[in-house]
Write a protein that holds these residues in place. Structure first.
Motif, PDB file in Angstrom:
ATOM      1  N   SER A 114       0.821  -1.208   0.000  1.00 20.22           N
ATOM      2  CA  SER A 114       0.000   0.000   0.000  1.00 20.22           C
ATOM      3  C   SER A 114       0.857   1.260   0.000  1.00 20.22           C
ATOM      4  O   SER A 114       0.551   2.241  -0.687  1.00 20.22           O
ATOM      5  CB  SER A 114      -0.936   0.014   1.206  1.00 20.22           C
ATOM      6  N   TRP A 159       2.020   2.016  -3.435  1.00 19.70           N
ATOM      7  CA  TRP A 159       0.945   2.602  -4.229  1.00 19.70           C
ATOM      8  C   TRP A 159       0.714   4.066  -3.851  1.00 19.70           C
ATOM      9  O   TRP A 159       0.573   4.926  -4.712  1.00 19.70           O
ATOM     10  CB  TRP A 159      -0.352   1.816  -4.033  1.00 19.70           C
ATOM     11  N   GLU A 188       0.735   7.376  -6.151  1.00 17.10           N
ATOM     12  CA  GLU A 188      -0.486   8.175  -6.261  1.00 17.10           C
ATOM     13  C   GLU A 188      -0.232   9.640  -5.925  1.00 17.10           C
ATOM     14  O   GLU A 188      -0.857  10.536  -6.513  1.00 17.10           O
ATOM     15  CB  GLU A 188      -1.564   7.607  -5.336  1.00 17.10           C
ATOM     16  N   ALA A 207      -1.585   0.850  -9.018  1.00 16.25           N
ATOM     17  CA  ALA A 207      -2.483  -0.303  -9.152  1.00 16.25           C
ATOM     18  C   ALA A 207      -3.214  -0.208 -10.485  1.00 16.25           C
ATOM     19  O   ALA A 207      -3.552   0.882 -10.949  1.00 16.25           O
ATOM     20  CB  ALA A 207      -3.486  -0.328  -8.007  1.00 16.25           C
ATOM     21  N   ASN A 237      -6.185  -1.755 -10.970  1.00 12.80           N
ATOM     22  CA  ASN A 237      -7.569  -1.567 -10.513  1.00 12.80           C
ATOM     23  C   ASN A 237      -7.623  -1.916  -9.026  1.00 12.80           C
ATOM     24  O   ASN A 237      -6.625  -2.336  -8.443  1.00 12.80           O
ATOM     25  CB  ASN A 237      -8.553  -2.435 -11.316  1.00 12.80           C
ATOM     26  N   TRP A 238      -8.810  -1.735  -8.446  1.00 20.36           N
ATOM     27  CA  TRP A 238      -8.984  -2.018  -7.022  1.00 20.36           C
ATOM     28  C   TRP A 238      -9.949  -3.185  -6.816  1.00 20.36           C
ATOM     29  O   TRP A 238     -10.665  -3.231  -5.824  1.00 20.36           O
ATOM     30  CB  TRP A 238      -9.482  -0.777  -6.291  1.00 20.36           C
ATOM     31  N   TYR A 273      -9.264  -4.728  -3.664  1.00 23.13           N
ATOM     32  CA  TYR A 273      -9.176  -3.769  -2.556  1.00 23.13           C
ATOM     33  C   TYR A 273     -10.306  -2.763  -2.730  1.00 23.13           C
ATOM     34  O   TYR A 273     -10.080  -1.583  -3.016  1.00 23.13           O
ATOM     35  CB  TYR A 273      -7.834  -3.030  -2.566  1.00 23.13           C
ATOM     36  N   THR A 274     -11.535  -3.192  -2.581  1.00 15.29           N
ATOM     37  CA  THR A 274     -12.676  -2.316  -2.853  1.00 15.29           C
ATOM     38  C   THR A 274     -12.705  -1.089  -1.953  1.00 15.29           C
ATOM     39  O   THR A 274     -13.301  -0.069  -2.315  1.00 15.29           O
ATOM     40  CB  THR A 274     -14.004  -3.087  -2.703  1.00 15.29           C
ATOM     41  N   ARG A 309     -10.315   0.766  -1.508  1.00 19.25           N
ATOM     42  CA  ARG A 309      -9.418   1.750  -2.115  1.00 19.25           C
ATOM     43  C   ARG A 309     -10.061   2.470  -3.303  1.00 19.25           C
ATOM     44  O   ARG A 309      -9.432   3.323  -3.921  1.00 19.25           O
ATOM     45  CB  ARG A 309      -8.132   1.071  -2.591  1.00 19.25           C
ATOM     46  N   GLU A 310     -11.277   2.073  -3.680  1.00 23.06           N
ATOM     47  CA  GLU A 310     -11.931   2.713  -4.821  1.00 23.06           C
ATOM     48  C   GLU A 310     -11.966   4.223  -4.626  1.00 23.06           C
ATOM     49  O   GLU A 310     -12.279   4.713  -3.550  1.00 23.06           O
ATOM     50  CB  GLU A 310     -13.365   2.190  -4.975  1.00 23.06           C
ATOM     51  N   ARG A 328      -9.168   5.992  -5.488  1.00 19.16           N
ATOM     52  CA  ARG A 328      -7.766   6.380  -5.554  1.00 19.16           C
ATOM     53  C   ARG A 328      -7.303   6.274  -7.011  1.00 19.16           C
ATOM     54  O   ARG A 328      -7.903   5.596  -7.826  1.00 19.16           O
ATOM     55  CB  ARG A 328      -6.916   5.482  -4.648  1.00 19.16           C
ATOM     56  N   THR A 363      -5.432   5.186 -10.306  1.00 20.73           N
ATOM     57  CA  THR A 363      -4.949   3.933 -10.873  1.00 20.73           C
ATOM     58  C   THR A 363      -4.129   4.246 -12.121  1.00 20.73           C
ATOM     59  O   THR A 363      -4.007   5.405 -12.533  1.00 20.73           O
ATOM     60  CB  THR A 363      -6.125   3.036 -11.271  1.00 20.73           C
TER      61      THR A 363
END
Length: 552
Positions: free
Chosen positions: A146, A149, A153, A209, A211-212, A215-216, A218-219, A221, A223
């Motif tokens: 994480s 990522w 980001e 990433a 996709n998420w 890791y739902t 994290r939706e 954020r 990509t």
């Protein structure tokens, strides 16, 4: 690390007015500089903070969409901030969008702070503190993943914010450290900031990433797809006439390649939603394969309150679509002399409430004495109401709410970005080696989703196909905060935004409605308005280091 910069990040993270409902951007107000430095949860707090100021298009101006600044819509209320745009009155003392400038630099500062906070192994060291690395090995590994990522980001966040800033102001100061508040940093040129954005994205895209799906939580954020979409749009703008006066084809080739990088990436799985109209409502953007990046907020009814017809209980009219836009929707088949809205591109019905259509459980009647009489106070002056984004029949009296997810980047736009850049670089039908499709094929995909019955685009040369692309962007991207900026980058604003806004006057004879096109409002746009002005207070705070845009 100085405590005042930690406190600055606290302030950013606690920006409750901008917080999303998917990221925990709150911090423990009782923490001190010492506990922050030893609490690994602060990594995630600071890693969320740089998302808070991201633009939410549903409240861009007058707590509504920015379409009223263009020829797409007219603000119903006589008292509004958008009037400064409509009358060409924005200046160094009045710029209703300057809050974006301030917010976006807060986002940049938050990203800078986070990158400094975890730099040189400090993040990894903090994650290892106060935990058993043997018994907690699985969670530790996930935290390291994480962290990687989040670092990437933060760089994409900086790219996003600078992309929005140069769209509005041209060149701006590039701030890369939270220890520099930017007040004494000179503006970089537009081209320099473009290169900075591209470097940020290209240098960190591989660490994002894809996709998420796993890791739902994290939706929301950034990509890989979001990063590539930002780059594609930035390079399209950089190739456009406002920033490419000599029409350097190499810039168009670069923009085409950027869009193609996204389209041809086999690790991504974007596609057009089956139904254009329903795609934009409620939670649909969050589950659609068309969405590349959406900005989320708590459920609300603000958009409905602001834009429902005044005759709907709780509605205030708001952003009323113009006849300028309605007239641009193509006919499918033979026009109906008794109904000018029949047999049209179905995106008209999906986007705009027209007279005689059913909305909020009744037939809209704007004739004298009708339920939506145009003479009523605060009724639409154009004869149209907004439908796109809105949930039909939401009970405002009972305080009903629904989701409104602002789609910042979507597949339909990427295809149109590609079509425009490919046409300018190679023509309508060429498919150079390494490219996915021709400009015409990309344009046709967008039109086919709307309706397979739309007339064929027969434009055979670059100039005529350019007009076809402009038309398609106007229709496909209506009300999505593209039109104003498209007119600027195309250098079309002096013509279009100095033309009057049109509407229709509705009358009724027996059972038949009649429509008379009429001028609703004059508009004014000055040459200087191609860029927004910095506020005088900001220039003074910079000790005049910040150079004002010309003619302000």
């Amino acid at each position: 690390m100085k405590l005042r910069y930690i406190i600055s990040a606290f302030v950013i993270a606690l920006m409750s007015s901008a917080c999303s409902d998917f990221l925990n951007t709150s911090l423990d107000r009782n923490q001190t500089g010492e506990t922050i430095a030893t609490d690994r949860s602060t990594i995630w707090y600071f890693g969320n903070a740089f998302y808070s100021p991201i633009g939410y298009g549903f409240t861009m101006i007058d707590d509504n969409i920015f379409a009223t600044a263009s020829d797409e819509a007219q603000q119903t209320s006589a008292s509004s901030d958008v009037i400064y745009f409509n009358k060409g009155m924005i200046n160094e003392s009045v710029n209703p969008l300057f809050y974006c400038y301030q917010n976006y630099y807060e986002g940049i500062r938050a990203a800078n702070f986070f990158l400094e906070y975890v730099a040189d192994g400090k993040g990894e060291e903090l994650l290892a503190q106060n935990r058993n690395l043997v018994t907690d090995a699985t969670n530790y590994k996930k935290d390291l993943e994480s962290l990687a990522w989040f670092k990437a980001e933060a760089h994409i966040a900086r790219a996003y914010y600078y992309a929005e800033l140069i769209k509005m102001y041209g060149g701006v100061p590039v701030i890369e450290s939270s220890y520099d508040d930017g007040k004494m940093v000179k503006r970089s040129s537009y081209e320099e900031v473009v290169e900075y954005i591209v470097k940020e994205i290209d240098g960190h895209k591989d660490a994002l990433a894809v996709n998420w799906n796993d890791y739902t939580d994290r939706e929301g954020r950034f990509t890989l797809g979001a990063a590539l979409a930002i780059k594609a749009r930035v390079l399209l703008y950089a190739a456009s006439p406002l920033h490419n006066e000599s029409n350097d084809v190499a810039k168009w080739e670069r923009a085409a390649a950027a869009a193609n990088e996204l389209i041809s990436n086999t690790s991504l799985s974007y596609s057009l939603a089956a139904d254009y109209g329903s795609y934009f409502t409620g939670g649909n953007p969050l589950t659609s394969s068309e969405t590349i990046y959406a900005v989320r907020r708590w459920s609300s009814n603000t958009m409905e309150v602001r834009n429902y017809p005044i005759s709907t209980q709780g509605g205030n009219s708001g952003a009323a679509p113009t006849h300028n836009l309605v007239a641009a929707y193509e006919y499918i088949g033979t026009p109906d002399p008794t109904d000018p809205y029949a047999n049209r591109d179905p995106r008209l019905e999906a986007s705009i409430v027209t007279n005689g259509s059913t909305w909020n459980g009744r037939v809209i009647d704007q004739s004298a004495g009708g339920s939506d009489d145009m003479a009523n106070a605060n009724a639409s002056k154009t004869g149209y109401y907004l439908k796109k984004f809105l949930t039909d029949n939401l009970n405002l009296v009972q305080g009903a709410t629904t989701q409104h997810n602002w789609v910042a980047y979507r597949w339909g736009e990427v295809l149109l970005n590609y079509a425009e850049a490919m046409n300018e670089a190679y023509g309508p039908d060429a498919v150079p080696t390494g490219f996915s499709m021709s400009a015409r094929q990309a344009l046709q995909m967008v039109r086919d989703r709307a309706s397979a019955s739309l007339p064929e685009v027969k434009a055979a040369d670059v100039a005529s196909f350019r007009e076809a692309v402009k038309h398609e962007r106007r229709i496909e991207l209506a009300f999505e905060d593209h039109r104003y900026w498209d007119l600027l980058r195309w250098k079309d604003a002096m013509d279009v935004l100095n033309s009057p806004v049109l509407g229709v006057k509705v009358s009724k004879t027996g059972d038949n409605w009649n429509y008379e096109v009429a001028e609703v409002a004059a508009r004014t746009f000055h040459e200087r308005n191609y860029y927004l002005p910095f506020l005088r207070s900001e220039i003074e705070n910079s000790n005049n280091t910040l150079e004002q845009n010309p003619q302000y």
